[in-house]
Design a protein around this motif. Structure first.
Motif, PDB file in Angstrom:
ATOM      1  N   GLN A  54       0.940  -1.682  -0.713  1.00 38.00           N
ATOM      2  CA  GLN A  54      -0.473  -1.692  -1.093  1.00 38.00           C
ATOM      3  C   GLN A  54      -1.032  -0.372  -1.169  1.00 38.00           C
ATOM      4  O   GLN A  54      -1.511  -0.013  -1.954  1.00 38.00           O
ATOM      5  CB  GLN A  54      -1.092  -2.511   0.177  1.00 38.00           C
ATOM      6  CG  GLN A  54      -2.790  -2.591  -0.445  1.00 38.00           C
ATOM      7  CD  GLN A  54      -3.421  -3.683   0.381  1.00 38.00           C
ATOM      8  OE1 GLN A  54      -2.845  -4.387   1.333  1.00 38.00           O
ATOM      9  NE2 GLN A  54      -4.728  -3.542   0.516  1.00 38.00           N
ATOM     10  N   GLU A  57      -0.013   1.155  -4.476  1.00 36.91           N
ATOM     11  CA  GLU A  57      -0.547   0.496  -5.584  1.00 36.91           C
ATOM     12  C   GLU A  57      -1.982   1.253  -5.672  1.00 36.91           C
ATOM     13  O   GLU A  57      -2.548   1.438  -6.966  1.00 36.91           O
ATOM     14  CB  GLU A  57      -1.000  -1.060  -5.255  1.00 36.91           C
ATOM     15  CG  GLU A  57       0.340  -2.068  -5.396  1.00 36.91           C
ATOM     16  CD  GLU A  57      -0.086  -3.359  -4.942  1.00 36.91           C
ATOM     17  OE1 GLU A  57      -1.157  -3.600  -4.874  1.00 36.91           O
ATOM     18  OE2 GLU A  57       0.931  -4.274  -4.956  1.00 36.91           O
ATOM     19  N   LEU A  58      -2.437   1.709  -4.744  1.00 34.61           N
ATOM     20  CA  LEU A  58      -3.734   2.451  -4.813  1.00 34.61           C
ATOM     21  C   LEU A  58      -3.475   4.065  -4.912  1.00 34.61           C
ATOM     22  O   LEU A  58      -4.375   4.823  -5.220  1.00 34.61           O
ATOM     23  CB  LEU A  58      -4.606   2.122  -3.525  1.00 34.61           C
ATOM     24  CG  LEU A  58      -4.255   2.551  -2.391  1.00 34.61           C
ATOM     25  CD1 LEU A  58      -4.851   4.040  -1.965  1.00 34.61           C
ATOM     26  CD2 LEU A  58      -4.901   1.551  -1.196  1.00 34.61           C
ATOM     27  N   ARG A  61      -4.868   6.620  -7.525  1.00 36.12           N
ATOM     28  CA  ARG A  61      -6.295   6.854  -7.717  1.00 36.12           C
ATOM     29  C   ARG A  61      -6.421   7.905  -6.691  1.00 36.12           C
ATOM     30  O   ARG A  61      -7.616   8.462  -6.538  1.00 36.12           O
ATOM     31  CB  ARG A  61      -7.247   5.513  -7.250  1.00 36.12           C
ATOM     32  CG  ARG A  61      -6.990   4.530  -8.316  1.00 36.12           C
ATOM     33  CD  ARG A  61      -8.067   3.539  -8.077  1.00 36.12           C
ATOM     34  NE  ARG A  61      -7.878   2.717  -6.950  1.00 36.12           N
ATOM     35  CZ  ARG A  61      -7.160   1.684  -6.800  1.00 36.12           C
ATOM     36  NH1 ARG A  61      -6.681   1.346  -7.888  1.00 36.12           N
ATOM     37  NH2 ARG A  61      -7.034   0.950  -5.679  1.00 36.12           N
ATOM     38  N   GLU A 176      -8.254   1.983   1.324  1.00 35.62           N
ATOM     39  CA  GLU A 176      -8.550   3.240   0.314  1.00 35.62           C
ATOM     40  C   GLU A 176      -9.701   3.937   0.793  1.00 35.62           C
ATOM     41  O   GLU A 176      -9.346   5.233   0.429  1.00 35.62           O
ATOM     42  CB  GLU A 176      -8.878   2.407  -1.211  1.00 35.62           C
ATOM     43  CG  GLU A 176      -9.053   3.448  -2.159  1.00 35.62           C
ATOM     44  CD  GLU A 176      -9.144   3.022  -3.811  1.00 35.62           C
ATOM     45  OE1 GLU A 176      -9.592   3.962  -4.705  1.00 35.62           O
ATOM     46  OE2 GLU A 176      -8.947   2.154  -4.097  1.00 35.62           O
TER      47      GLU A 176
END
Length: 450
Positions: A54, A57-58, A61, A176
């Motif tokens: 996870q 995936e972020l 950014r 995040e």
């Protein structure tokens, strides 16, 4: 004020001298600068268990350079010790470690990294809160992460920090926001902390202005840490309402004008303070920062009733009374954020500060007690506990005590008001409802307390 020892230790001659005789050699910490676009300016390394996927995936950014150290090539470019780039940020997921034998993965992952970290690196370990685990061996393994993380944080050099995030069920969606804070220079003076994340439905819509559309009240805002908090909340998009005592009116109004906010002059200990405040907030408020505080230091043997009463009234009773009134009147909106400015004195105690330490410990207790009661309105409440911060107040501490306060931390220096303000701004975000009832220390991992 300037820390002349850091200036000396980072000069060519000073660096050689302090290294030769074994003195502390603190570095200048990297802090957040206006205009910066990404939380991480450099290489991010990801490894470990299922949450690593996870994070991967972020990661795009967070940084332009993502690497993996392990068996999952989907997490990024393979990182080879001694050959890959210096690491600016590291995330290791230890949430699937359920037995003592598996704890060796901590050594196997982190040991090769220690000589390959960039300047001011930020490391995060992910786990699961031991109190939520039924199996004793698994709970033991997860509790072991705390001892490991606090110790490793003390071994980091060049301004490095490390935190442990216990990720609760359903809290994965708020990773995040937490990583944007703890992997960036915004957390420059936060290290060795253990933070628990829980499920939270609220989300930040715009990371460049995470507080856009929210109204924030800051008490004690005319100068020092309070002014820095107000500036940082405004930077992040909040409409700020600044409160301080009438004698500070000129400074307060000047700051409010500069930030495009509004000022309120009010004695928060007045009998009708709550009524006056509510009247001044007809449209309600989303964020409340109780920063106002005073010191009246004396050993208990010499403590006067006036000194005791004044500190407890301003530091503890006023936040209790005002917050209760804001809640009862509906002035504090649902999904609100309450942040209490405590102190490491309230955790570790401090000679000559029985009144001050009692008031700050009381604020931590208030956050812990109120948190479950406010959850039905999705309001979070937390304490921020600063350590030695470079302010006008600490500038008047005698030289020897001031130097001791600066050096008694893993980072070997005092923090800045900005460091406290960044922590407050993070806890004020919508997604930071994932954190409640906790005390976040902004102290450079002070040797005082835990």
């Amino acid at each position: 004020m300037s820390d002349r020892y850091i200036d000396f230790a980072n000069s060519a001659f000073g660096h050689r001298l302090v290294s030769a005789i074994g003195l502390p050699s603190p570095v200048r910490l990297e802090r957040w600068q206006a205009g910066r676009l990404r939380p991480i300016d450099g290489a991010l390394l990801i490894g470990g268990g299922p949450l690593a996927q996870q994070v991967g995936e972020l990661a795009k950014r967070l940084t332009d350079a993502t690497y993996h150290y392990g068996n999952d090539p989907s997490l990024g470019t393979p990182w080879i010790p001694g050959h890959g780039p210096k690491l600016k940020a590291v995330v290791f997921d230890a949430s699937d470690l359920v037995h003592t034998d598996q704890l060796k993965q901590l050594r196997e992952f982190f040991q090769p990294l220690m000589k390959n970290l960039d300047h001011s690196p930020h490391l995060v370990i992910l786990g699961r809160a031991p109190e939520t685990i039924d199996q004793p061996f698994a709970a033991s393994a997860q509790r072991a992460l705390e001892g490991f993380s606090r110790s490793l944080a003390k071994e980091l050099r060049d301004g490095g920090t490390l935190q442990l995030l216990y990720v609760g069920a359903g809290a994965e969606e708020q990773l995040e926001g937490a990583l944007r804070f703890f992997l960036s220079p915004k957390s420059a003076f936060v290290s060795g902390q253990v933070v628990r994340l829980q499920a939270c439905a609220a989300q930040v819509q715009d990371w460049s202005r995470p507080l856009a559309g929210r109204k924030a009240l800051v008490t004690g805002a005319a100068r020092g840490i309070g002014a820095s908090i107000a500036e940082t909340l405004a930077r992040d998009g909040a409409d700020v309402v600044l409160l301080d005592v009438p004698p500070a009116k000129a400074d307060l109004e000047a700051l409010a004008a500069r930030l495009g906010g509004r000022s309120i002059t009010l004695d928060i200990c007045a009998a009708d303070a709550a009524e006056q405040l509510i009247e001044q907030l007809p449209d309600g408020i989303d964020i409340v920062v109780h920063n106002a505080g005073i010191t009246r230091d004396k050993t208990l043997a010499n403590m006067t009733p006036e000194f005791w009463d004044a500190v407890l009234a301003v530091n503890l009773n006023a936040p209790q009374v005002l917050t209760q009134a804001l809640l009862d009147s509906g002035t504090l909106h649902d999904e609100g954020r309450v942040i209490l400015l405590a102190s490491i004195s309230g955790i570790a105690g401090n000679r000559g500060q029985t009144n001050y330490a009692a008031s700050k410990a009381g604020l931590i207790g208030l956050a812990q007690a109120w948190a479950p009661l406010l959850q039905q309105r999705t309001i979070s409440i937390n304490a921020v506990a600063p350590g030695f911060i470079e302010t006008q107040m600490t500038a008047h501490i005698p030289f020897a005590l001031r130097e001791a306060g600066r050096r008694m931390s893993s980072l070997g220096q005092g923090g800045l008001p900005q460091d406290v303000a960044e922590a407050v701004a993070w806890l004020a975000q919508p997604g930071s409802g994932a954190v409640t009832g906790q005390a976040l220390r902004v102290c450079g991992q002070s040797v005082l307390g835990a």
